[in-house]
Design a protein around this motif. Sequence first.
Motif, PDB file in Angstrom:
ATOM      1  N   TYR A 186       0.953  -1.087   0.061  1.00  0.00           N
ATOM      2  CA  TYR A 186       0.015  -0.211   0.028  1.00  0.00           C
ATOM      3  C   TYR A 186       0.977   1.213   0.068  1.00  0.00           C
ATOM      4  O   TYR A 186       1.037   1.973   1.184  1.00  0.00           O
ATOM      5  CB  TYR A 186      -1.060  -0.144   1.352  1.00  0.00           C
ATOM      6  CG  TYR A 186      -1.982  -1.245   1.456  1.00  0.00           C
ATOM      7  CD1 TYR A 186      -2.810  -1.295   0.253  1.00  0.00           C
ATOM      8  CD2 TYR A 186      -1.386  -2.326   2.448  1.00  0.00           C
ATOM      9  CE1 TYR A 186      -3.622  -2.591   0.431  1.00  0.00           C
ATOM     10  CE2 TYR A 186      -2.045  -3.368   2.389  1.00  0.00           C
ATOM     11  CZ  TYR A 186      -3.322  -3.453   1.399  1.00  0.00           C
ATOM     12  OH  TYR A 186      -4.159  -4.690   1.340  1.00  0.00           O
ATOM     13  N   PRO A 187       1.343   1.619  -1.225  1.00  0.00           N
ATOM     14  CA  PRO A 187       2.237   2.822  -1.509  1.00  0.00           C
ATOM     15  C   PRO A 187       2.023   4.114  -0.820  1.00  0.00           C
ATOM     16  O   PRO A 187       2.659   4.851   0.099  1.00  0.00           O
ATOM     17  CB  PRO A 187       2.402   2.804  -2.837  1.00  0.00           C
ATOM     18  CG  PRO A 187       2.293   1.495  -3.462  1.00  0.00           C
ATOM     19  CD  PRO A 187       1.072   1.018  -2.660  1.00  0.00           C
ATOM     20  N   GLN A 188       0.460   4.552  -1.002  1.00  0.00           N
ATOM     21  CA  GLN A 188       0.117   5.807  -0.281  1.00  0.00           C
ATOM     22  C   GLN A 188      -0.018   5.773   1.130  1.00  0.00           C
ATOM     23  O   GLN A 188       0.361   6.625   1.739  1.00  0.00           O
ATOM     24  CB  GLN A 188      -1.409   5.966  -1.221  1.00  0.00           C
ATOM     25  CG  GLN A 188      -2.010   7.430  -0.509  1.00  0.00           C
ATOM     26  CD  GLN A 188      -3.128   7.748  -1.529  1.00  0.00           C
ATOM     27  OE1 GLN A 188      -3.477   7.181  -2.419  1.00  0.00           O
ATOM     28  NE2 GLN A 188      -3.598   8.840  -1.141  1.00  0.00           N
ATOM     29  N   LYS A 189      -0.291   4.652   1.594  1.00  0.00           N
ATOM     30  CA  LYS A 189      -0.368   4.562   3.263  1.00  0.00           C
ATOM     31  C   LYS A 189       0.988   4.703   3.864  1.00  0.00           C
ATOM     32  O   LYS A 189       1.209   5.327   4.644  1.00  0.00           O
ATOM     33  CB  LYS A 189      -0.994   2.992   3.364  1.00  0.00           C
ATOM     34  CG  LYS A 189      -1.287   2.918   5.261  1.00  0.00           C
ATOM     35  CD  LYS A 189      -2.010   1.556   5.271  1.00  0.00           C
ATOM     36  CE  LYS A 189      -2.274   1.410   6.716  1.00  0.00           C
ATOM     37  NZ  LYS A 189      -0.909   0.869   7.189  1.00  0.00           N
ATOM     38  N   LEU A 190       1.871   3.943   2.994  1.00  0.00           N
ATOM     39  CA  LEU A 190       3.239   4.049   3.630  1.00  0.00           C
ATOM     40  C   LEU A 190       3.983   5.447   3.419  1.00  0.00           C
ATOM     41  O   LEU A 190       4.490   5.862   4.229  1.00  0.00           O
ATOM     42  CB  LEU A 190       3.963   3.014   2.896  1.00  0.00           C
ATOM     43  CG  LEU A 190       5.572   3.037   3.435  1.00  0.00           C
ATOM     44  CD1 LEU A 190       5.729   2.583   4.893  1.00  0.00           C
ATOM     45  CD2 LEU A 190       6.261   2.010   2.589  1.00  0.00           C
ATOM     46  N   GLU A 191       3.661   6.167   2.334  1.00  0.00           N
ATOM     47  CA  GLU A 191       3.883   7.510   1.839  1.00  0.00           C
ATOM     48  C   GLU A 191       3.488   8.218   3.180  1.00  0.00           C
ATOM     49  O   GLU A 191       4.276   9.218   3.766  1.00  0.00           O
ATOM     50  CB  GLU A 191       3.275   8.095   0.925  1.00  0.00           C
ATOM     51  CG  GLU A 191       3.800   9.551   0.401  1.00  0.00           C
ATOM     52  CD  GLU A 191       3.329   9.861  -0.941  1.00  0.00           C
ATOM     53  OE1 GLU A 191       3.803  11.108  -1.585  1.00  0.00           O
ATOM     54  OE2 GLU A 191       2.509   9.190  -1.537  1.00  0.00           O
ATOM     55  N   GLU A 192       2.385   8.315   3.346  1.00  0.00           N
ATOM     56  CA  GLU A 192       1.726   9.152   4.696  1.00  0.00           C
ATOM     57  C   GLU A 192       2.279   8.837   5.808  1.00  0.00           C
ATOM     58  O   GLU A 192       2.576   9.894   6.644  1.00  0.00           O
ATOM     59  CB  GLU A 192       0.273   9.049   4.771  1.00  0.00           C
ATOM     60  CG  GLU A 192      -0.436   9.648   3.368  1.00  0.00           C
ATOM     61  CD  GLU A 192      -1.889   9.176   3.354  1.00  0.00           C
ATOM     62  OE1 GLU A 192      -2.494   8.379   4.134  1.00  0.00           O
ATOM     63  OE2 GLU A 192      -2.647   9.478   2.291  1.00  0.00           O
ATOM     64  N   GLU A 193       2.470   7.577   6.284  1.00  0.00           N
ATOM     65  CA  GLU A 193       2.868   7.223   7.588  1.00  0.00           C
ATOM     66  C   GLU A 193       4.379   7.637   7.664  1.00  0.00           C
ATOM     67  O   GLU A 193       4.577   7.978   8.835  1.00  0.00           O
ATOM     68  CB  GLU A 193       2.808   5.479   7.687  1.00  0.00           C
ATOM     69  CG  GLU A 193       1.552   4.998   7.848  1.00  0.00           C
ATOM     70  CD  GLU A 193       1.453   3.456   7.890  1.00  0.00           C
ATOM     71  OE1 GLU A 193       0.324   3.039   8.211  1.00  0.00           O
ATOM     72  OE2 GLU A 193       2.212   2.761   7.509  1.00  0.00           O
ATOM     73  N   ILE A 194       5.336   7.397   6.741  1.00  0.00           N
ATOM     74  CA  ILE A 194       6.613   8.130   6.769  1.00  0.00           C
ATOM     75  C   ILE A 194       6.789   9.635   7.003  1.00  0.00           C
ATOM     76  O   ILE A 194       7.536   9.922   7.839  1.00  0.00           O
ATOM     77  CB  ILE A 194       7.407   7.522   5.574  1.00  0.00           C
ATOM     78  CG1 ILE A 194       7.557   5.856   5.351  1.00  0.00           C
ATOM     79  CG2 ILE A 194       8.806   8.177   5.553  1.00  0.00           C
ATOM     80  CD1 ILE A 194       8.087   5.591   4.127  1.00  0.00           C
ATOM     81  N   ASN A 195       5.766  10.235   6.429  1.00  0.00           N
ATOM     82  CA  ASN A 195       5.727  11.687   6.522  1.00  0.00           C
ATOM     83  C   ASN A 195       5.231  12.038   7.798  1.00  0.00           C
ATOM     84  O   ASN A 195       5.670  13.269   8.273  1.00  0.00           O
ATOM     85  CB  ASN A 195       5.047  12.314   5.387  1.00  0.00           C
ATOM     86  CG  ASN A 195       5.944  12.424   4.156  1.00  0.00           C
ATOM     87  OD1 ASN A 195       7.043  12.127   4.112  1.00  0.00           O
ATOM     88  ND2 ASN A 195       5.078  12.607   3.049  1.00  0.00           N
TER      89      ASN A 195
END
Length: 225
Positions: A186-195
Amino acid sequence: MSEEEKKLAGIEAAREVEEGGYIGLGTGSTVRYAVEELGRRVRENGLEIKCIPTSADTRILAIKNKIPLTTFEEVHELDIAIDGADQISSDYALIKGGGAALFREKVVASNSKRFIVVVDKSKLSESLDIAVPVEVLPFAWAVVSERLETLECKKSKLRCATGKSGPLLTDNGNYILDASFGRIEYPQKLEEEINDIVGVVENGIFCGMASKIIVGRDGRIEVLQ
């Protein structure tokens, strides 16, 4: 063949640029061909454009090619951003940041009407599975590295500079952590979680941003939209 495919994609992207346009110029070996083609059109055809580069390297290349530059203080929205990618999934999520310019690249892409991605076929993949570059404040890199483990990061490595000892510094004066997650479901979820991690400036996952992907493949151009 890969270099020729990069050249085909870069030149094709440059053809999207119209007279009077405000253009974002990304960073990397494929974008270099787009910049050089735009420079040729400026010099030979009198093309009038203004560009915002995403890195010191691209800025130097643009100046060398006589391309006029501008800033976000002068223009608040760009017509087109042209940039490369390190990997593209089948649903067009991207990983970028191999050139350590991911923060400025995301700022430029986010403030452009169209975001055109140029790659050769080697960058296409069914899913994202290479390391995700994460730009971090130097003060916080160690704690960010630990926090990434809570997101099931298998390994995060501080990127080292070449030609000198110590960590690589981005054009913003920050560090890069290359974080390996394996196959990213889930790339979008991971993008948000990292940020969401305090100390992170930005990460190299770009979801839902590409307007067009131009691929150099076997001596021809393939366009994905």
